[in-house]
Design an enzyme around this catalytic site. Structure first.
Site, PDB file in Angstrom:
ATOM      1  N   HIS A  14       0.830  -1.212   0.000  1.00 31.41           N
ATOM      2  CA  HIS A  14       0.000   0.000   0.000  1.00 31.41           C
ATOM      3  C   HIS A  14       0.862   1.259   0.000  1.00 31.41           C
ATOM      4  CE1 HIS A  14      -3.229  -2.782   1.220  1.00 31.41           C
ATOM      5  NE2 HIS A  14      -4.035  -1.886   0.680  1.00 31.41           N
ATOM      6  N   LYS A  72      -0.692   4.843   4.454  1.00 32.11           N
ATOM      7  CA  LYS A  72      -1.573   3.897   5.167  1.00 32.11           C
ATOM      8  C   LYS A  72      -1.092   3.699   6.600  1.00 32.11           C
ATOM      9  CE  LYS A  72      -3.985  -0.512   4.777  1.00 32.11           C
ATOM     10  NZ  LYS A  72      -5.267   0.081   5.208  1.00 32.11           N
TER      11      LYS A  72
HETATM   12  N1  LIG Z   1     -12.874  -1.320   2.626  1.00 35.93           N
HETATM   13  C1  LIG Z   1     -12.267  -0.744   1.579  1.00 35.93           C
HETATM   14  O1  LIG Z   1     -12.509  -1.063   0.405  1.00 35.93           O
HETATM   15  C2  LIG Z   1     -11.269   0.335   1.821  1.00 35.93           C
HETATM   16  C3  LIG Z   1     -11.018   0.744   3.094  1.00 35.93           C
HETATM   17  N2  LIG Z   1     -10.176   1.791   3.325  1.00 35.93           N
HETATM   18  C4  LIG Z   1     -10.053   2.192   4.702  1.00 35.93           C
HETATM   19  O2  LIG Z   1     -10.799   3.382   4.874  1.00 35.93           O
HETATM   20  C5  LIG Z   1     -10.179   4.201   5.856  1.00 35.93           C
HETATM   21  C6  LIG Z   1      -9.906   5.580   5.270  1.00 35.93           C
HETATM   22  O3  LIG Z   1      -8.973   5.479   4.233  1.00 35.93           O
HETATM   23  P1  LIG Z   1      -8.445   6.781   3.474  1.00 35.93           P
HETATM   24  O4  LIG Z   1      -9.582   7.480   2.789  1.00 35.93           O
HETATM   25  O5  LIG Z   1      -7.273   6.369   2.669  1.00 35.93           O
HETATM   26  O6  LIG Z   1      -7.942   7.629   4.737  1.00 35.93           O
HETATM   27  P2  LIG Z   1      -7.701   9.197   4.918  1.00 35.93           P
HETATM   28  O7  LIG Z   1      -6.743   9.323   6.044  1.00 35.93           O
HETATM   29  O8  LIG Z   1      -7.389   9.828   3.617  1.00 35.93           O
HETATM   30  O9  LIG Z   1      -9.139   9.750   5.384  1.00 35.93           O
HETATM   31  C7  LIG Z   1      -9.655   9.529   6.659  1.00 35.93           C
HETATM   32  C8  LIG Z   1     -10.876  10.387   6.856  1.00 35.93           C
HETATM   33  O10 LIG Z   1     -11.444  10.100   8.134  1.00 35.93           O
HETATM   34  C9  LIG Z   1     -11.529  11.311   8.891  1.00 35.93           C
HETATM   35  N3  LIG Z   1     -11.302  11.075  10.306  1.00 35.93           N
HETATM   36  C10 LIG Z   1     -10.168  10.642  10.907  1.00 35.93           C
HETATM   37  N4  LIG Z   1     -10.353  10.595  12.239  1.00 35.93           N
HETATM   38  C11 LIG Z   1     -11.615  11.010  12.465  1.00 35.93           C
HETATM   39  C12 LIG Z   1     -12.384  11.177  13.651  1.00 35.93           C
HETATM   40  N5  LIG Z   1     -11.896  10.906  14.851  1.00 35.93           N
HETATM   41  N6  LIG Z   1     -13.655  11.618  13.522  1.00 35.93           N
HETATM   42  C13 LIG Z   1     -14.164  11.909  12.302  1.00 35.93           C
HETATM   43  N7  LIG Z   1     -13.487  11.762  11.149  1.00 35.93           N
HETATM   44  C14 LIG Z   1     -12.225  11.311  11.237  1.00 35.93           C
HETATM   45  C15 LIG Z   1     -10.448  12.194   8.311  1.00 35.93           C
HETATM   46  O11 LIG Z   1     -10.722  13.555   8.621  1.00 35.93           O
HETATM   47  P3  LIG Z   1      -9.498  14.550   8.860  1.00 35.93           P
HETATM   48  O12 LIG Z   1      -8.589  14.372   7.671  1.00 35.93           O
HETATM   49  O13 LIG Z   1     -10.163  15.856   8.915  1.00 35.93           O
HETATM   50  O14 LIG Z   1      -8.863  14.091  10.112  1.00 35.93           O
HETATM   51  C16 LIG Z   1     -10.599  11.884   6.827  1.00 35.93           C
HETATM   52  O15 LIG Z   1     -11.714  12.570   6.311  1.00 35.93           O
HETATM   53  C17 LIG Z   1      -8.920   3.439   6.305  1.00 35.93           C
HETATM   54  O16 LIG Z   1      -9.227   2.669   7.442  1.00 35.93           O
HETATM   55  C18 LIG Z   1      -8.634   2.521   5.123  1.00 35.93           C
HETATM   56  O17 LIG Z   1      -7.911   1.386   5.469  1.00 35.93           O
HETATM   57  C19 LIG Z   1      -9.559   2.458   2.325  1.00 35.93           C
HETATM   58  C20 LIG Z   1      -9.754   2.078   1.019  1.00 35.93           C
HETATM   59  C21 LIG Z   1     -10.614   0.973   0.669  1.00 35.93           C
HETATM   60  O1  LIG Z   2      -5.935   2.104   3.269  1.00 31.36           O
HETATM   61  C1  LIG Z   2      -6.100   1.777   2.082  1.00 31.36           C
HETATM   62  O2  LIG Z   2      -5.719   2.481   1.139  1.00 31.36           O
HETATM   63  C2  LIG Z   2      -6.776   0.508   1.796  1.00 31.36           C
HETATM   64  N1  LIG Z   2      -7.268  -0.150   2.814  1.00 31.36           N
HETATM   65  C3  LIG Z   2      -8.006  -1.351   2.759  1.00 31.36           C
HETATM   66  C4  LIG Z   2      -7.345  -2.430   3.579  1.00 31.36           C
HETATM   67  O3  LIG Z   2      -6.795  -2.140   4.644  1.00 31.36           O
HETATM   68  O4  LIG Z   2      -7.396  -3.594   3.182  1.00 31.36           O
HETATM   69  C5  LIG Z   2      -8.411  -1.759   1.388  1.00 31.36           C
HETATM   70  C6  LIG Z   2      -7.507  -1.328   0.271  1.00 31.36           C
HETATM   71  O5  LIG Z   2      -6.530  -2.272   0.037  1.00 31.36           O
HETATM   72  C7  LIG Z   2      -6.959   0.068   0.412  1.00 31.36           C
END
Ligand SMILES: NC(=O)C1=CN([C@@H]2O[C@H](COP(=O)(O)OP(=O)(O)OC[C@H]3O[C@@H](n4cnc5c(N)ncnc54)[C@H](OP(=O)(O)O)[C@@H]3O)[C@@H](O)[C@H]2O)C=CC1
Ligand SMILES: O=C(O)C1=N[C@H](C(=O)O)C[C@H](O)C1
Length: 253
Positions: free
Chosen positions: A142, A146
Site C-alpha cells: 500500500h 496507510k
Molecule cells: N474497505 C475498503 O474497500 C477500503 C477501506 N479503506 C479504509 O478506509 C479508511 C480511510 O482510508 P483513506 O480514505 O485512505 O484515509 P484518509 O486518512 O485519507 O481519510 C480519513 C478520513 O477520516 C476522517 N477522520 C479521521 N479521524 C476522524 C475522527 N476521529 N472523527 C471523524 N473523522 C475522522 C479524516 O478527517 P481529517 O482528515 O479531517 O482528520 C478523513 O476525512 C482506512 O481505514 C482505510 O484502510 C480504504 C480504502 C478501501
Molecule cells: O488504506 C487503504 O488504502 C486501503 N485499505 C483497505 C485495507 O486495509 O485492506 C483496502 C484497500 O486495500 C486500500
C-alpha cells in the site's frame, strides 16, 4: 436517498463526494475531524457529531478511522440507520460494537469494496483447502500514508485461508520474521506489509510447495473502485433487515 459520509475529506471520502455530486445524488451530511478541504453541496450538513450525521442520512458510508467508526456505531445504537463500514484496523471492542449494533440495523462490513477481492477471497479459501500441504504467505502493498498493518484485506484473506483448513488465525498468523526464528512451521500463515509511494492496494496470496507454487494476486489501480463498490452495496443495504452482512451477500456471490 440521502447519503451520509464519515471521512468525507479523506482519500476515498473525497472520491465518494465527487461521484455523488456528479450523479446528482443527495449528500445529507458529512463527518470528518480536521479542516474542510473540499466543497460540499449547500444543503449538506457538515458535522463532527455522529448523531447529527445519522439524523440527516438514510444510509451512512464510513471510510475513516477506527475511533470515528466507534463513535458512529455508539450513536447508531440510539439512532439506527443502515451502515456501510469500510474502515480497517478495528479492534475487538469496535468489532463487538458492530455486532451489537447490527441487531438494530443492517450493517455491511467489508475490508475491501472491490469485486475482484471478493472473488479472490472465495478463491483462496478453495485453494487453501485443496492444496492443504502448501505453505501460505500473504504479501500486501500500500501507499506510504496507510496507517494500519497488515491491511484489513490481508487479514480477511488470511482468515479465509485459515478457516478453510479448520485453523484459528490467531494461532497461526506470523506478521514478521527476523533473527534466528527457526524453520517455518506447517500451519503458519505469513502476512507481510510493504508501504511505499502511491500504491492503491495490492494483495498476493501465495501457496508454496516443493517443486511448485501458486500465487493469486489482486491489484487495485484506482480508489474509485472502492468508492463505487461502497455506493453499490449502500443501495443494497438500505433494503435489508437488521443484521451483519458481507460484501458477498450484497453481490450475491
Ligand atoms: N474497505 C475498503 O474497500 C477500503 C477501506 N479503506 C479504509 O478506509 C479508511 C480511510 O482510508 P483513506 O480514505 O485512505 O484515509 P484518509 O486518512 O485519507 O481519510 C480519513 C478520513 O477520516 C476522517 N477522520 C479521521 N479521524 C476522524 C475522527 N476521529 N472523527 C471523524 N473523522 C475522522 C479524516 O478527517 P481529517 O482528515 O479531517 O482528520 C478523513 O476525512 C482506512 O481505514 C482505510 O484502510 C480504504 C480504502 C478501501
Ligand atoms: O488504506 C487503504 O488504502 C486501503 N485499505 C483497505 C485495507 O486495509 O485492506 C483496502 C484497500 O486495500 C486500500
Amino acid at each position: 436517498m440521502k447519503y451520509g459520509i464519515v471521512g468525507a475529506t479523506g482519500r476515498v471520502g473525497t472520491l465518494l463526494v465527487n461521484i455523488l455530486k456528479n450523479e446528482n445524488e443527495k449528500i445529507g451530511a458529512v463527518m470528518f475531524e480536521g479542516e474542510q478541504t473540499i466543497e460540499f453541496p449547500s444543503e449538506t450538513i457538515i458535522t463532527n457529531d455522529a448523531k447529527t450525521l445519522l439524523e440527516n442520512s438514510d444510509v451512512v458510508i464510513d471510510f475513516s478511522a477506527p475511533i470515528a467508526t466507534q463513535k458512529l456505531l455508539e450513536a447508531a445504537l440510539e439512532n439506527p440507520t443502515p451502515l456501510v463500514i469500510a474502515t480497517t484496523g478495528l479492534n475487538n471492542h469496535q468489532k463487538n460494537l458492530m455486532i451489537e449494533a447490527s441487531k438494530k440495523m443492517p450493517i455491511l462490513y467489508a475490508t475491501n469494496m472491490s469485486l475482484g477481492v471478493a472473488i479472490l477471497n472465495k478463491l483462496v479459501a478453495m485453494v487453501s483447502e485443496k492444496l492443504r500441504d502448501f505453505d501460505i504467505e500473504i504479501v500486501e502493498q500500500h501507499h506510504r500514508y496507510k496507517v494500519d498493518a497488515p491491511s484489513g484485506t490481508a487479514l480477511t484473506l488470511a482468515e479465509s485461508c485459515a478457516k478453510a483448513r479448520g485453523l484459528e488465525l490467531k494461532d497461526v498468523m506470523v506478521t514478521g520474521r527476523s533473527g534466528h526464528v527457526g524453520a517455518r512451521t506447517k500451519d503458519e500463515i505469513g502476512v507481510f506489509a510493504v508501504r511505499g509511494g502511491d500504491v492503491v492496494g495490492r494483495h498476493t496470496v501465495g501457496f508454496y510447495n516443493d517443486g511448485e507454487f501458486l500465487e493469486l494476486n489482486h491489484t487495485a489501480t484506482s480508489r474509485e473502485t472502492f468508492a463505487r463498490g461502497a455506493l453499490k452495496v449502500a443501495k443494497w443495504i438500505v433494503n435489508q433487515n437488521p443484521g451483519l452482512y458481507s460484501i458477498n451477500d450484497a453481490l450475491g456471490i
